[in-house]
Each structure stands twice: as structure tokens, then as C-alpha cells.
Design an enzyme around this catalytic site. Structure first.
Site, PDB file in Angstrom:
ATOM      1  CB  CYS A  86      -1.940   6.757   2.440  1.00  0.00           C
ATOM      2  SG  CYS A  86      -2.646   5.491   3.675  1.00  0.00           S
TER       3      CYS A  86
ATOM      4  CD  GLU B  84      -3.028  -0.467   0.034  1.00  0.00           C
ATOM      5  OE1 GLU B  84      -2.879   0.828  -0.065  1.00  0.00           O
ATOM      6  OE2 GLU B  84      -3.567  -1.434  -0.421  1.00  0.00           O
TER       7      GLU B  84
END
Lengths: 447, 519
Positions: free
Chosen positions: B316, B282
Site C-alpha cells: 500500500c 488502513e
């Protein structure tokens, strides 16, 4: 037991008298244009959703065609459409059709908004307020606006509040006397009455840090309290969602405990009966009112509460127990318990019963009478647009009644309007049952 | 699936707030914590790394072992041993252990939240949500492992029996970031363990103490010491794990730079390595929110603020670019600016704080660099004073009028800087999103069903949020993960995530003997 039976009989007598005093069309108080829309909406949840979304988006649409485009989008999501709406959908296929459809929708929404919103500005609203006064109905103004997210917006809201107090007070000096509205056994009651929202007085409402919003809003509420004191106006601080509850309550009492406000103005707070914690909250309020040792009684407006859906959705998303009663009967029973407690707490408080529920209203009136109180020691409040006929019936019966009347432009009023529409179409609402022709006996039965 | 998310604390209630402050006091009395290298039940070095309070860098939160390449090798060796036992246990038994782990976190939730406040300057509400998410991951993957064991239905023909099983792969290297100091390490570790693998956790050097508490809880819950090792350290410890031929899966969350480096390294297949490594990564995002002309700005402004500035933009999923329809750009910029000025910048432990300090000095310098670029190429709409006192603060900033090729509009900033980019219409906004190589989250504010549908169809992002903030994905409700260069593999906290930690085995048995079916 017999006392209980007598009490219920008295509630029925009061309720019957009020029902008889309603204007004859009161069984269907909604007016023609929106009645149709509301009836459709009540039949179908998706249609109701489409209507609410239309009302909500209208001010943001830049053209009639744009509005029609939105309407078509919402109706697309409704499964079985009544024939009239199918015709509307077909109209949306051409530009001319969209413009016509947009114009019709705008007119509909505007009409509906005017029912609930008394005017664009306090000055604008004066004529309607004075007409009501002449009929024996007082008004509490509420200033609608967009959400406050900046300090400048909070400043503007505070300015509008100050202007409303001044405008109303100036006009009120010339109103004819209406003894029922102007005095109770504790003394004089202000003619000018403004309701304010703490979330509009500061952009810093933080549920996990109530002191931040309290301190920021205090900078703006303090001058308003002074203005109200000078103008001999009543200032009522509205209650909103639980997220702002601690901020609102602390702000209200921390200011009223200041020396300069000991003798005035008349000020009020709201208790929401749908909150499970409301009995505890009431004891806290009474305790703080006692300790503040003010020379004017604290005014407490008892309401059901208007943020039920918000509270339940938020709690479910977070995994919390909803802070509100989830059944109407529980909420209604609590409303009556709080009524009794508040009536007993006089003369520390003045009680306002703000409800459209004929049972809750009759209960309060009957309880007040049976416990030896005078009618003038109880105020009833209704919402403009929803409780107009009820207000007239109460005024005709010699009771003290006030309408809560929002002021502001259509654009800004949408959030309010949507909330009121939700309330009005809720299957559990009293008005819904009343319009539906439920027998009076049933409507006045104990919850 | 009967999964329910762990309820967050109701911080609008004073007693909940008081309980957290008491937990912080208790934690402060124990600082600094010691975080050793933990391999095969043995405690290794506790020297080498110091984690400090980003809001008061002079306060030492933890001393952690600076794990070396040798520590990494030892951890993988231990994990191979641990795998032999753990991998053979039935899924239901592993699930029970993970559920006990969830209970362990629940018991220590106040302390765990307090530690995040100190170690990572995470404000209370977000620290508490992070602990809840960690609990969710354990419960969700425990349930998933039990369901996975029965395998999918296959087509069955007469005379044969077809079965598909998901076997664990072996040793998983877990390399998480510091910004969700408990949830992300827990998620990746729990998935590895639930599927039957052994795991070696190399926490971010900024948050070793949160990782230690996780390991303690999981060991106490019954994960064997060999099956789960802790190797705190710097980048070289992580790199040694990634290179190690005994590692089967690398589960990584962090920057694109490191993520792509891991992908390259893991692609090597030296002769002594009997498998091809799998990388679950990720990585970063350049997340845009589109504001249509019919958006309700009363809702959009607070939601954008939360998306861009909560935890100082260090998520994020945070929004760093708004694509605003020109019809409402003036109003939106004015209201966003005013709302940004009203944000409370302060220490994480203060419940009022909305924008805490950044994690470290390097981050402060990076964000400040982008602010200067924004001022140079465009205009800073809001310029707040620098917050007083020590701590790695960065003032929340709104930039506008940037040229389309400005790095501020293309690169991940990971800090409290939001750029407003005005577009002629929604198609132009979709084009701008489509031109980005990163595709993690996206936002849309619109009340037109047709627009919503069009944007859904055109959005490449992994998680698209409509008429709400782009952060705060919940396990099971919003499985999370990016596309394009933002990530590989399927979504954390969603169906399918566990499959990445398994290898499928299909067994076909002939059930015909002498022409008769003998089932």
C-alpha cells in the site's frame, strides 16, 4: 623485547626521515582558499554539514542564484555563524547578492574539486601525470562518473576504461625511464595503471545475490583485462562497500583463474583494514591467488577503507553489528597485522601500502627493511590532493610511490569529493592531527 | 521508550542465505499444510479454500477451512467467554504472553519467511523483514500495554482523586490482507490482545497458512484458546464478523472498496447490540513521489525503483506516480527506463529476484488492464517481454505522457506500473498530490531545505519520505497509516495505536469526609 624496541626505533627513524623530506609548507598542506573553509568546518559540525551539502548540490544547480538559495538554506541550519558567513547570508537577500554569492561558492567548490580531480578526461590528465612521472611519482587513474543504474551506463563506463588504458599506454611509451617505478625484484612493473570500480561495470549489484552482478560485470571486465594485457598495463579492481564485497572478490578471481589470463595482465585487488573480517578475507585471497597459479604476482592494495560512515549507518539501521572496527586504534593495529602478513606472503603477492598515516607507512617500510626486503619491493600509494606532499617526500627518499588520481567532470566527481572531504575533516584522521601540529613522536607511536 | 527493532537477517552473507534455502526445502517437504477453523480449542473444517504458489499455481501450499457464517458466530461466542478472563489479567501479564509470542516467532523465523516465499511469492529480503515486523509489533504493543495501564496524568484538585484508565472493549475482528501475510495480522491481533481484548482473526484467503503459524505461536505462548480464534474463509466469513453485534472493534487493512463497506456496515446499531462499533481501517493509496530539479538522480532512481517495483508494487506504500520537475524529466525518464529494463523478474525463491509474480490471476488481469490504458492514453516508455513460465507475472512498466484525467494517474493499481507525470514546478506537484482523495505515503527528492519545508507543509499524506524509498516503515520509527480516504484511526506501530482498542474510563473519588481530606 629488544627486537621490539629496535623495531619501534626503526619506525621512528623512517617516520622522522619522511617528515624531514616533506616540503616546508607540508605542515599545512591545504591551500589558501579551501583551508579557510576546512578550518571553519572542522570547528563546527553543522557548518561542516552545510559545506558538504553545498559541495554535493553544486553540480545540480541551474544558476548562480539557485546555488546561493541552497547555500542560504544550509547556513540557516547552522546555529552560531562566523561573521563572514553572516555577511554571506545578508547578501542572499538581493538578486545581485545571490548571484555574487553563487559565483563565489561555485569558484570555491571548483577549486576544491580541482585539487582532488586531476582532469576531465584521461587525455586532459596526461600533462599532470607526466609531470608526476618526471618527479618519480607514478599514477593510478580512477574514472569518476555518476552511479551506474542502467546497462547503457555500465557500457559507457567500460568504454571510458578502455579508452583510458589506450590513451595512457600510448603516452607512456614515450616517458623517460624511472627505474624505481618500473621494476622490483619480481620483474617489470607496468607504467600504465588503471583502477576500476565493479559497481560502475554493472547495474546489477545485489548484496543478497552476488552472482548476478558478477556475471554481468564479467562481460565488461574480461575485455578490459585483455586490453590491459595487450597494452601491458596494470588493472586494479577497487573495493567499495561490504554490499559489493563478495561480488567484487568473486568476479576478480573467477576471471583471473581463466587460462587466457594466466600470463597477464598484472592485476590487483584491495584489502580494507577497517573490516573486522579482513584477516579472514586476506587468507581467502592468498589461497585463491595460490590456486590461480598465475605467472604474475597478485597485487594487493592495503587501505584503511573509505566507506566507514556508510557501513556504520547501514548496520545501525538494520540492527547488525557494524562490519568495521569502531575505534581508530583497533583499525590501525589491524592495518599493521595485515601489513606483516602480506609482506610474509611474498612473492605470491606484491604489496601496496595506501595510507596517509605516517605511522602505518613507516611501519611497513621499517618492517620490510628489518625482514631483509628491498625498498623497491614495497609500493606506497596516496590520494591526489590529500597526499601530494607525502608522495614527494616518498619519491625523494627513493621509495616507489604512486598517486591515486580521479578523472572526470566536476558534476560526476561530487560523490567522490564529498567522501574525500569527510575523510579529511574527520576528527580521527591522521591528516587532521598532523595539520593540528601534533608532535611527531605521538603520531609515530604504536596504535 | 526503550524499543529496538528486530534485526533483519544479513542476507549479503552466504550462510544466512543458505539457512533460508534449507528452511524452504524443509517446508516444501511438508506441503500442503492444513489450516483448520480454530475456535475455542476445537479444530473445525479444513476444506473449502486452497492457497497456491503464485509462482507455480499448480503447487498447493495449504488447504484451509472455508469458514462459514456459523463458524464466525461460534468464534465470537467463544471470544466473549475468552474475554472475561483475558481482559481481567493485568497488563504486565498480557505483555509477558505477547513477548513469549515474539520469542516464538523468532524461533520459527526461517520457516515463517519460507512460507511467505511460497504462499505469497514474497522475495526473501522482504519476507524476512515481514517476520521481523511481526516480532516488532508484539514487542512494541506489549511495552505499550504496560505503559498504558498507569494511565495519563490528570489535574488533581484538593479533596478529589482523578484517575483515567483504558479498559479493553471486548471482541475484536481482525481482517488483514495477504501482502504482509504475517506482520499485518500480527500487528492488529497483538494490539487487540495487548489492550485486553479477545480477537477473531479472519485471514486473507490467499495467505491462511501464515495466519495459522501466528495463531499456533500465540496459543503456545499462553494466549487462551477462547481469547483468540482463527476463521479462515472467504469474504462472507469476514462480513459475518463485521455484522455480528458481539463484535466491538473491527481492525481492517485492505482495499478501499472493502474498507468503506466495513465502515458502512459497522455503523448499523441493531437493538441487541449494546455498543457502537469502532473501525480501525488502513486502506489504499495513490502514492506520489516528487522529484525536484536539484534531486540527486543517482539516489532517486534506485529509490524510486524500489518504491515502485519491490514485491511487484503490491504494497500500500508503493509509489505509482512520479511528479517530476520538467528540468530533469528527460534524464529521469531515460535513467528510470534503463534501470527498469535491468530489473530481475523471477521467482521469489531466487535471491536475485527483484520483481516476483503477482498474487493471483485477477491481479494480473487488473494490472494488464491499466497497462493497456496507459498505452492508449499515453506512452509506455519501457515494455519488457513477459517473463517465461507459469506464475502470475506482470512485467515492470513505466508510462509517460498521460493526460491528467487518466485513471492511471488517479487509481490505485497495486502492481508494477509506474507513471511519470511532468510538472512545471514544485507547487504544481503539491497541487497534484492535494487533488487526490487518497493520502497514504508520499516521497520527495530534493536538496533544497526551503523546498523540503514547503512540501512538508503542503503534504496531506500519512507518511512522507524525503530522499529515500517510500516503503519499509519500521515499527516505532515510522508509525504507519494514511489520511483522507486512505485510512482512519492512528498509526500502526506508533504511540496511540493501542488506544483505539480501549475505552477510556475516568474515575473521580471524593476524598473529603466531614470537611477533612482523608487521602
Amino acid at each position: 623485547m629488544s627486537v621490539q624496541v629496535d623495531f619501534e626505533a626503526e619506525i621512528r627513524r623512517v617516520g622522522q626521515a619522511l617528515a624531514d623530506a616533506m616540503p616546508t609548507h607540508a605542515r599545512n598542506p591545504l591551500e589558501a582558499v579551501d583551508r579557510k573553509a576546512m578550518e571553519l568546518a572542522e570547528r563546527d559540525e553543522r557548518l561542516q554539514a552545510a559545506l558538504l551539502r553545498l559541495v554535493d548540490v553544486t553540480p545540480a544547480c541551474r544558476s548562480l542564484e539557485d546555488l546561493a538559495g541552497h547555500l542560504k538554506g544550509y547556513l540557516d541550519e547552522v546555529g552560531e555563524r562566523p561573521p563572514s558567513l553572516d555577511a554571506a547570508m545578508r547578501a542572499a537577500h538581493t538578486k545581485a547578492g545571490r548571484v555574487a554569492l553563487g559565483a563565489a561558492a561555485t569558484a570555491g567548490v571548483r577549486h576544491m574539486a580541482h585539487r582532488f580531480i586531476v582532469g576531465e578526461s584521461p587525455r586532459d590528465a596526461l600533462r599532470a601525470i607526466e609531470r608526476s612521472w618526471a618527479e618519480g611519482i607514478g599514477t593510478s587513474l580512477d574514472l569518476l562518473g555518476e552511479a551506474t543504474v542502467t546497462q547503457a551506463e555500465a557500457d559507457r563506463y567500460a568504454e571510458r576504461c578502455a579508452d583510458a588504458i589506450a590513451t595512457l599506454a600510448r603516452a607512456a611509451a614515450h616517458w623517460p625511464e624511472r627505474p624505481a617505478l618500473e621494476r622490483d625484484s619480481l620483474g617489470p612493473i607496468p607504467r600504465t595503471n588503471l583502477s576500476v570500480k565493479v559497481t560502475a561495470l554493472t547495474p546489477l549489484i545485489r548484496p543478497e545475490a552476488p552472482h548476478v552482478g558478477r556475471e554481468d560485470a564479467a562481460r565488461r571486465l574480461r575485455p578490459l583485462l585483455r586490453a590491459a594485457r595487450e597494452a601491458r598495463a596494470h588493472l586494479h579492481v577497487d573495493m567499495e562497500s561490504v554490499d559489493a564485497l563478495e561480488t567484487t572478490e568473486d568476479l576478480f578471481f573467477s576471471l583471473l583463474e581463466e587460462d587466457e589470463f594466466r600470463a597477464g595482465p598484472s592485476a590487483g585487488i584491495v584489502l580494507q583494514a577497517y573490516l573486522r573480517e579482513s584477516p579472514v578475507q586476506l587468507e581467502r585471497i592468498l589461497d585463491r591467488a595460490r590456486r590461480a597459479q598465475r605467472e604474475v604476482a597478485l597485487v594487493v592494495r592495503l587501505v584503511k577503507g573509505a566507506y566507514w560512515d556508510h557501513e556504520v549507518v547501514e548496520a545501525r539501521q538494520q540492527g547488525w553489528r557494524p562490519p568495521v572496527f569502531e575505534s581508530k586504534a583497533d583499525c590501525d593495529r589491524n592495518y599493521e597485522r595485515l601489513t606483516r602478513r602480506l609482506l610474509d606472503a611474498r612473492p605470491l603477492v606484491r604489496l601496496l601500502i595506501a595510507s596517509h598515516n605516517l605511522r602505518s607507512i613507516s611501519h611497513a617500510i621499517a618492517l620490510n627493511r628489518l625482514s631483509g626486503g628491498e625498498d623497491r619491493d614495497l609500493e606506497l600509494q596516496v590520494l591526489r590532493g590529500l597526499g601530494d606532499d607525502l608522495a614527494r617526500a616518498l619519491a625523494r627518499s627513493g621509495l616507489r610511490v604512486r598517486t591515486y588520481a580521479p578523472v572526470g567532470d566536476l558534476m560526476a566527481g561530487m560523490a567522490y569529493l564529498v567522501r574525500r572531504l569527510l575523510e579529511n575533516t574527520a576528527n580521527e584522521s591522521f591528516l587532521h592531527d598532523w595539520r593540528g601540529g601534533a608532535p611527531l613522536e605521538e603520531l609515530l607511536a604504536p596504535p | 521508550m526503550s524499543f529496538r527493532n528486530e534485526p533483519t537477517l544479513e542476507l549479503r552473507r552466504a550462510p544466512a542465505r543458505q539457512s533460508l534455502l534449507a528452511a524452504l526445502d524443509a517446508l516444501d517437504a511438508r506441503l500442503p499444510l492444513s489450516v483448520p477453523v480454530l475456535v475455542g480449542g476445537g479444530r473445525g473444517r479444513v476444506e473449502g479454500i486452497e492457497s497456491t504458489d503464485p509462482g507455480r499455481p499448480s503447487r498447493l501450499v495449504a488447504r484451509a477451512g472455508g469458514g462459514t457464517s456459523e463458524d464466525a458466530l461460534a468464534a465470537v461466542e467463544a471470544a466473549r467467554r475468552g474475554f472475561r478472563d483475558w481482559g481481567r489479567r493485568p497488563a504486565s501479564e498480557r505483555a509477558e504472553v505477547l513477548r513469549a509470542g515474539a520469542a516464538g516467532l523468532r524461533e520459527r523465523r526461517l520457516e515463517l519467511a519460507a512460507l511467505q516465499v511460497r504462499e505469497c511469492a514474497k522475495p526473501w529480503a522482504e519476507a524476512d523483514a515481514d517476520v521481523c515486523e511481526a516480532i516488532d509489533f508484539l514487542e512494541y504493543y506489549a511495552q505499550g500495554a504496560a505503559e498504558l495501564e498507569s494511565g495519563p496524568e490528570l489535574v488533581q484538585a484538593p479533596g478529589e482523586r482523578n484517575l483515567m484508565r483504558h479498559a479493553p472493549r471486548g471482541v475484536v475482528a481482525v481482517i488483514p490482507p495477504w501482502n504482509f501475510p504475517l506482520a499485518i495480522p500480527t500487528g492488529m491481533t497483538a494490539a487487540a490482545l495487548a489492550a485486553g481484548n479477545a480477537a477473531v482473526l479472519k485471514p486473507a484467503e490467499q495467505s491462511p497458512a501464515s495466519a495459522l503459524m501466528l495463531i499456533e505461536v500465540l496459543h503456545a505462548a499462553g494466549v487462551p484458546a477462547d481469547a483468540l480464534a482463527l476463521v479462515p474463509g472467504l469474504g462472507d466469513a469476514g462480513a459475518a464478523l463485521v455484522r455480528h453485534p458481539g463484535v466491538h472493534v473491527i481492525a481492517f487493512t485492505g482495499s478501499s472498496r472493502v474498507g468503506l463497506e466495513i465502515v458502512r456496515t459497522a455503523a448499523q446499531t441493531p437493538d441487541e447490540q449494546g455498543h457502537v462499533k469502532r473501525v480501525v481501517a488502513e486502506m489504499g493509496g495513490k502514492n506520489c513521489a516528487i522529484v525536484d530539479e536539484d534531486a540527486d538522480l543517482d539516489d532517486a532512481v534506485p529509490a524510486l525503483l524500489r518504491s515502485a517495483f519491490a514485491y511487484a508494487g503490491q504494497k500500500c506504500s508503493a509509489v505509482s506516480r512520479v511528479l517530476c520537475h520538467e528540468a530533469v524529466a528527460g534524464t529521469l525518464i531515460e535513467r528510470l527506463a534503463g534501470a527498469t529494463e535491468a530489473l530481475i523478474v523471477g521467482q521469489a525463491e531466487d535471491f536475485a529476484t527483484q520483481v516476483p509474480p503477482l498474487i493471483e490471476q485477477e491481479a494480473q488481469e487488473r494490472v494488464s488492464g491499466y497497462s493497456h490504458l496507459a498505452a492508449e492514453h499515453g506512452r509506455l516508455v519501457v515494455q519488457r517481454d513477459e517473463p517465461p513460465g507459469e506464475g502470475w507475472f506482470a512485467a515492470p512498466t513505466i508510462a509517460a505522457d498521460l493526460p491528467r484525467d487518466s485513471p492511471v494517474l488517479h487509481e490505485e493499481i497495486f502492481g508494477p506500473l509506474l507513471a511519470v507525470d511532468v510538472v512545471a514546478d514544485i507547487e504544481a506537484a503539491c497541487d497534484a498530490v492535494d487533488a487526490l482523495p487518497l493520502a497514504l505515503t508520499g516521497g520527495l527528492f530534493s536538496r533544497n531545505p526551503a523546498t523540503v519545508e514547503r512540501v512538508i507543509a503542503r503534504s496531506p499524506v500519512g507518511n512522507l519520505y524525503i530522499n529515500r524509498a517510500t516503503t519499509g516503515a519500521m515499527v516505532g520509527r515510522q508509525p504507519f497509516g494514511g489520511n483522507r480516504r486512505s485510512g482512519i484511526g492512528s498509526k500502526a506501530g506508533g504511540p496511540g495505536y493501542l488506544l483505539q482498542f480501549t475505552e477510556p474510563r475516568v474515575v473521580t473519588e471524593n476524598t473529603v469526609r466531614h470537611g477533612l481530606v482523608v487521602e
